[in-house]
Enzyme design. Structure first.
Site: not given
Lengths: 996, 275
Positions: B105, B235, B237
């Protein structure tokens, strides 16, 4: 001479910002425009060489893939009108600030005093527009003249003048450090003039109390010793006005109320806050005994409860209504970053784990005339939503829960509730994380942003007082990045034990934060000349009460101050020692060596007698409508699903990052297509653990039209039932109350004050009654009591509104339940009885009536139901659960069905009914908003166990989930009273706000 | 055997450091250190001591000059305290040493604006692609299906069969190149490791909302020709456990989320090649 750096998009690159403006011009102003394109303008008012400016333009300011740049040469072409919009002097300019830092990094040279970079946007309009159209577009959409300024040039003029000239909106002024003395030995009329002209908002009684204080010979003698005369200084008077303001002192909640009910019974209530809110918490805690989980309530910036053995939860909800009415974007942005500082400044400081937002607006499609000083509801809607978006997203805090409530009366004042929760270690450096204290001799340290004239006197000024070079004082614009930097530093400083006490600088600025901190140890001495300023020209009183944002006040032990300041420097955070805490009993302000304020702490904090408030309750009577029973309610259901208060808010919610920090378990949207509306949020703040935090809220201002007692009871119940629906535990859940009222103080402007005050009393009564049964301690809250608009002719008062928020725990987040039906064949249960309670319902509102039968909460029955339901959740028996609220059973069933992607069959004759046969109708069964009801689906194999846990009381199997994509509801008489395709229902629900 | 060490840089508006470090640990790194940029600029923490650098999500400097622009400028021009070393030299050395960088990002935005990606011909400080405002003109938080290019040299995507499902949360994620030649080369060398697609992971799509920003060729993430540097807008994560999936209450999902594989691959690569 300042230089202009312009940045434009290359040919063929889409200008998303311009396209959006074009859409808004067409949509709101109904003006045809061919194209809108935009150019970024940086005005550099500093001594840099041409070479350095070129490096800046080509480097940090320009993206070479899509943009090109110029210096002191306009880039605009192919337009009919150019409009340039920048900030007025002194208004927070975040982009300008970042540009300035970038230039300093690039050149390796810091800016000197008075130098700066200022940001503006140039809009290039093409189309057949008149100058008047362009003026309207500018002031109606592009520019908020309160904080921004604009210039317009037609194309020929633009060419002739070679574009806009470089103009740096620098604040001009010089510091004189003037302190005035104010003569209070004057007539009462003159006292009131002093209060009014100074925007002090002090009443005559209050002015007379101050007058008496300064007549006291002991006070006069003490003042002489510090070099002060007998008259108060402006610093003292302003400080008292802040400390004693409704905003800071909560005079209405602290006042003495003479309450008379509908039967003429009278009662004297000494402080609603103590009698109801504090008492609720005290009594619930006693009831809980060993199970009490409250750690810090009402005394700090936010409430603190236990989460587990190692961590505590912190929660606060605030409002920022008046600033949002004036500047929706800046007001709302400041609202969210402002409430962030509350949990951050609670105890020794907490890490922020989520935000919640609730907005109350008028219809964004409002098409009737508005009083001229009000912004159109659509503009407020856009600005507030964007302000909170930027504040929340940029701060890296997920926005997990919220709602938007619509009522025409919110045109008078929008309500912007922003909440933030935090997580703190149960112990920090060997002490409870929620505790803090100050020792005399500790240093007063301010960190974060600098002080300007922002927010002086809040929102009471009028725009006519502005001139080109006077900074805007009413509205602050938040700066999430400066705050984030400060938080990054402070949380590390906390863990190193570098400070002893921390609090937020909010309303009243230093006068309030240092005033309250001084109360901890019994005094302070602070030198206002040390405070870092954004620009010269602030007088001592302005430094003391400025509400400039992004600042925290701390008490730092002298032995730690060197380490504290050094670490702040490394993290790029400004930190300044302003003085020291003492035990002198005096709030002592100096400017250099000269004393400018000397106020005994006792007088500041205890000097004000309670307000006297009459309250008389006369229940309103509305016409009771008698609608014919219909054979088919499908169209009514579709219309309800499209109603503003019920329809999908996905276009808004998707603009908020609800997943950052990685702990998201129940998101705002759920179901087979990720678009069903969740009842509450679940997050895991500790990623290594499955313990979850659950938050939810209730709000139902419409019911205030009938009785605020029931409005409040329903709000509390709605919050708890949303919380329970997703699996929240009843063993650890606390409440927060946020009252937003219309002015309830009897006066010429408010002849109906006693009624509005009675509404407030009744609301408080319900709060106590219901929270006691639900074992809900109140841990924090806030009141905003002046939500009216009055321009001398038109008065708009908001409906009395209570936002009730809850925060609690789910021991194992993997047991959480969502609202979407899961599979065909699952059985549908309704928990809780339905009654003929359509009063002030969404259904009646849609029909244009109010009625009288407002939903009543049977709290003991509801609590037993919630407990049983939670047991079923723990045993894994629940497939889905959705709370029944606006629009009743029909709406809840439709939402659960289309969210899950399966149809549902329901038989109304099986719905448990409470009350007489008389009101028993399909209409009431479908749309009544009776409290404490949940729509649950259960796998067939779990039905027996589920029924055994729930018992018979108000638990009934009313239908089944089906493969077929329809919602079919059978009437009492057996015919299909609703038969609708899920696609159509979902479309009705989604279409209203989809394009906004 | 030496420890595998991941570093996550935070500060000035980075927001996802906690979950990125968590993902590194879950993925198998022995250590995952969250380092504030101030601690790197002060010389207290050096990139040289780590194997895997995470530049993660957030709003560096508020994205005020365009996403990540101000941080790119800072990293290029700031000097590490007490030395005459520019911080950018630590980055260049990190890349030269064959270590791994993942930008997510805002971190991806930072990598392209510093010029680290696509990193043609070993040039890691020359910008040729960008990420700009979504076509819809707004920030969006929604889940996206990402089709993997199995021929991609990316170290991070090894073993992904068809694709992965991850949340995107950005306002400036539209991928654009400075020329057709750049785009062609990215495609030719299979550097566009992830593309937005439908739930079947079949064809890449330009349709909103499956392609949430209008990226050219539906590109969601790219790597450099060595495969050791990669950036993507969605994302990874944020999906390392099933409870993060938007439909976990209705679908049978494995314990591990789709995004974890990137961190596992990174940890495995480091273990085999760098310690």
């Amino acid at each position: 001479m300042p230089n202009r750096i312009e940045i434009a998009l290359k040919e063929g690159v889409r200008d998303a910002r311009g396209e959006r403006i074009k859409r808004e011009i067409e949509h709101f102003l109904h003006l045809p425009v061919d194209t809108v394109s935009t150019i970024d303008v940086y005005t550099v008012d500093a001594a840099f060489s041409p070479d350095e400016l070129e490096q800046a333009a080509a480097g940090p300011f320009c993206d070479p893939v899509i943009q090109f740049w110029s210096i002191d040469r306009p880039l605009a072409s192919g337009f009919d009108y150019a409009v340039e919009v920048g900030f007025r002097p002194g208004v927070t300019d975040n982009v300008g600030r970042t540009a300035r830092e970038a230039l300093a990094y690039l050149t390796g040279r810091p800016f000197s005093e008075g130098e700066g970079v200022y940001y503006a946007v140039q809009y290039l309009l093409k189309g057949t527009l008149t100058p008047a159209d362009v003026e309207r577009i500018t002031t109606g959409l592009l520019c908020n003249t309160l904080i921004q300024r604009y210039s317009i040039l037609g194309a020929p003029e633009f060419v002739a003048r070679r574009g806009f000239s470089a103009l740096a909106p620098r604040v001009t002024g010089s510091t004189t450090a003037a302190v005035r003395e104010i003569d209070l030995e004057v007539s009462d009329e003159e006292l009131m003039r002093i209060s009014k002209d100074g925007v002090l908002a002090l009443t005559l009684d209050e002015m007379q109390i101050i007058q008496a204080h300064y007549r006291d010979q002991k006070v006069v003698a003490e003042r002489r010793k510090v070099g002060l005369g007998p008259k108060p200084t402006d610093v003292e008077l302003e400080c008292l006005a802040q400390t004693w303001s409704e905003h800071c002192k909560h005079k209405i909640f602290a006042g003495t109320v003479q309450y008379e009910d509908e039967n003429g019974n009278t009662q004297e209530i000494k402080s609603l806050f103590k009698s109801f809110i504090q008492r609720t918490t005290k009594d619930v805690r006693e009831k809980l005994g060993d199970r009490d989980f409250c750690l810090s309530v009402f005394k700090d910036n936010a409430g603190v409860i236990r989460f587990n053995n190692t961590h505590s939860l912190v929660f606060k909800v605030e409002t920022h209504n008046s600033p949002s009415a004036l500047d929706p974007y800046g007001g709302a942005l400041t609202g969210i970053v402002g409430v962030n500082r509350d949990p951050f400044g609670t105890g020794q400081g907490s890490k922020l784990i989520f935000n919640t937002d609730v907005f109350c607006f008028a219809d964004p499609f409002y098409a009737k005339p508005l009083p001229s000083r009000l912004l159109h509801p659509r503009r407020i809607y856009e600005g507030v939503i964007e302000g909170v978006e930027h504040g929340g997203n940029k701060s890296g805090i997920p926005t997990v829960n919220g709602s938007i409530v619509f009522d025409e009366r919110f045109a008078g004042k929008p309500l912007v509730f922003c909440g933030t929760a935090g997580l703190m270690p149960a112990e920090v450096n060997g002490q409870p994380g929620h505790d803090k204290y100050i020792k005399p001799g500790d240093l007063i340290v301010m960190t974060g942003g600098r002080i300007g004239k922002d927010g002086i006197h809040g929102a009471t000024f009028s725009s006519e007082e502005l001139n080109e070079n006077s900074p805007v004082t009413a509205v602050q614009i938040g700066d999430p990045i400066t705050q984030k930097r400060m938080f990054d530093f402070l949380i590390r400083a906390r863990d190193k034990g570098l400070y002893r006490f921390i609090t937020d600088n909010g309303a009243g600025g230093l006068s309030s934060s240092i005033g309250e901190m001084a109360g901890e140890c019994g005094g302070c001495r602070m030198d206002l000349s040390l405070a870092p300023l954004k620009y010269p020209g602030l007088n001592p009183w302005e430094i003391l009460i400025s509400e400039a944002q992004e600042r925290m006040s701390l008490a730092v032990p002298p032995e730690q101050v060197e380490a504290f300041l050094a670490m702040a420097g490394r993290f790029g955070v400004e930190a300044t020692v302003l003085g020291e805490f003492t035990d002198s009993g005096v709030f002592h302000m100096t400017y250099g060596e000269r004393t400018v304020a000397w106020l005994p702490m006792e007088f500041m904090h205890e000097g004000l007698p309670p307000m006297q408030l009459p309250a008389k309750w006369t229940p309103p009577r509305h016409d009771e409508p008698a609608f014919e029973e219909k054979a088919d309610y499908t169209e009514d259901l579709k219309q309800l699903l499209s109603a503003l208060n019920i329809c999908s808010k996905e276009s808004v919610v998707r603009r908020y990052d609800h997943e950052v920090q990685g702990g998201s378990v129940i998101k705002p949207f759920t179901g087979v297509a990720n678009d069903g509306p969740s009842d509450a949020a679940v997050v895991r703040p500790i990623l290594e653990s499955f313990e979850g935090v659950v938050t939810a809220h209730g709000i139902c201002p419409r019911y205030s039209d009938i009785d605020t007692y029931h409005m409040t009871a329903n709000a509390v119940d709605e919050a708890l039932r949303n919380y329970v629906a997703v699996g929240g535990s009843l063993e650890l859940v606390a409440g927060l109350d946020n009252f937003c009222w219309c002015d309830p103080v009897l006066s010429e402007k408010t002849p109906d004050g006693p009624y509005k005050m009675a509404q407030l009393v009744r609301s408080n009564q319900a709060l106590y009654d219901v929270c006691m049964v639900y074992n809900l301690p109140l841990i924090s809250g806030k009141d905003s009591m002046k939500n009216d608009f009055y321009d001398g002719t038109t008065k708009i008062s908001i409906p009395p509104t209570l936002l009730f928020s809850v925060i609690g725990k789910i021991d194992d987040a993997r047991k959480a339940v969502t609202m979407d039906v899961k599979q065909p064949g699952d059985l549908v249960y309704l928990l809780g009885c339905t009654a003929n309670e359509l009063g002030a319902s969404e259904y009646f509102t849609m029909k244009g009536v109010i009625g009288n039968n407002v939903p009543r909460v049977d709290a003991p029955a509801a609590y037993a139901r919630y407990r049983a339901y939670h047991e079923a959740v723990l045993q894994g028996l629940v497939a889905s659960c959705h709370d029944l609220s606006d629009g009743g059973l029909a709406v809840a069933a439709a939402e659960s069905a289309f969210a899950g992607g399966f149809g549902m069959k329901i038989d109304l004759s099986r719905v448990p009914w409470k009350g007489t046969e008389e009101g028993w109708s399909d209409q009431a069964l479908l749309f009544s908003e009776s409290a404490s009801r949940l729509l649950v689906t259960v796998k067939k194999e779990h039905a027996e166990a589920f029924e055994a846990i729930m018992g018979d009381d108000g638990c009934s199997r009313i239908g089944v989930v089906i493969e077929e994509q329809i919602l079919g509801i059978e009437a009492i008489e057996g015919h299909d009273v609703i038969m609708a395709d899920l696609v159509e229902l979902k479309e009705a629900w989604q279409k209203t706000l989809r394009e906004l | 055997m030496a420890n595998t060490r991941a570093i996550v840089i935070t500060g000035n508006g980075t927001n996802c450091e906690m979950e990125a470090a968590h993902a590194c640990r879950l993925g198998g790194f022995d250590e995952a250190v969250i380092a504030h940029i101030a601690e790197i600029l002060s010389g207290d923490i050096r990139l040289d001591d780590f194997h895997f650098l995470n530049l993660t999500g957030g709003f560096l400097d508020g994205d005020d000059l365009g996403s990540a622009k101000a941080q790119a400028n800072r990293l290029k021009h700031a000097t590490v305290a007490g030395t005459c070393e520019k911080l950018v030299e630590q980055f260049s050395r990190f890349i030269r040493d064959g270590k791994l960088i993942l930008g997510v990002c805002n971190g991806f935005q930072l990598m392209v604006k510093m010029g680290m990606l696509p990193g043609f011909d070993g040039k890691y400080l020359a910008q040729s692609v960008t990420l700009t405002h979504n076509d819809c003109g707004r920030f969006q938080d929604r889940w996206t299906y990402l089709k993997v290019d199995p021929a991609s040299p990316s170290v991070f995507t090894r073993g992904i069969e068809k694709g992965i499902y991850l949340p995107m949360r950005h306002g400036e994620g539209k991928f654009l190149c400075d020329s057709d030649a750049t785009l062609e080369r990215i495609e030719r060398e299979h550097l566009a490791a992830f593309k937005y697609c439908g739930p079947d992971y079949a064809a890449a799509t330009m349709e909103f909302p499956a392609n949430p920003n209008g990226s050219v060729n539906a590109i969601a993430g790219i790597c450099d020709p060595t495969g050791r540097l990669m950036g993507l807008m969605p994302h990874p994560e944020a999906f390392v456990h099933y409870t993060q999936h938007p439909r976990w209450t209705r679908e049978q999902l494995p314990e591990e989320g789709d995004g974890l594989i990137l961190y596992k691959n990174a940890a495995e690569y480091v273990r085999k090649n760098l310690v």
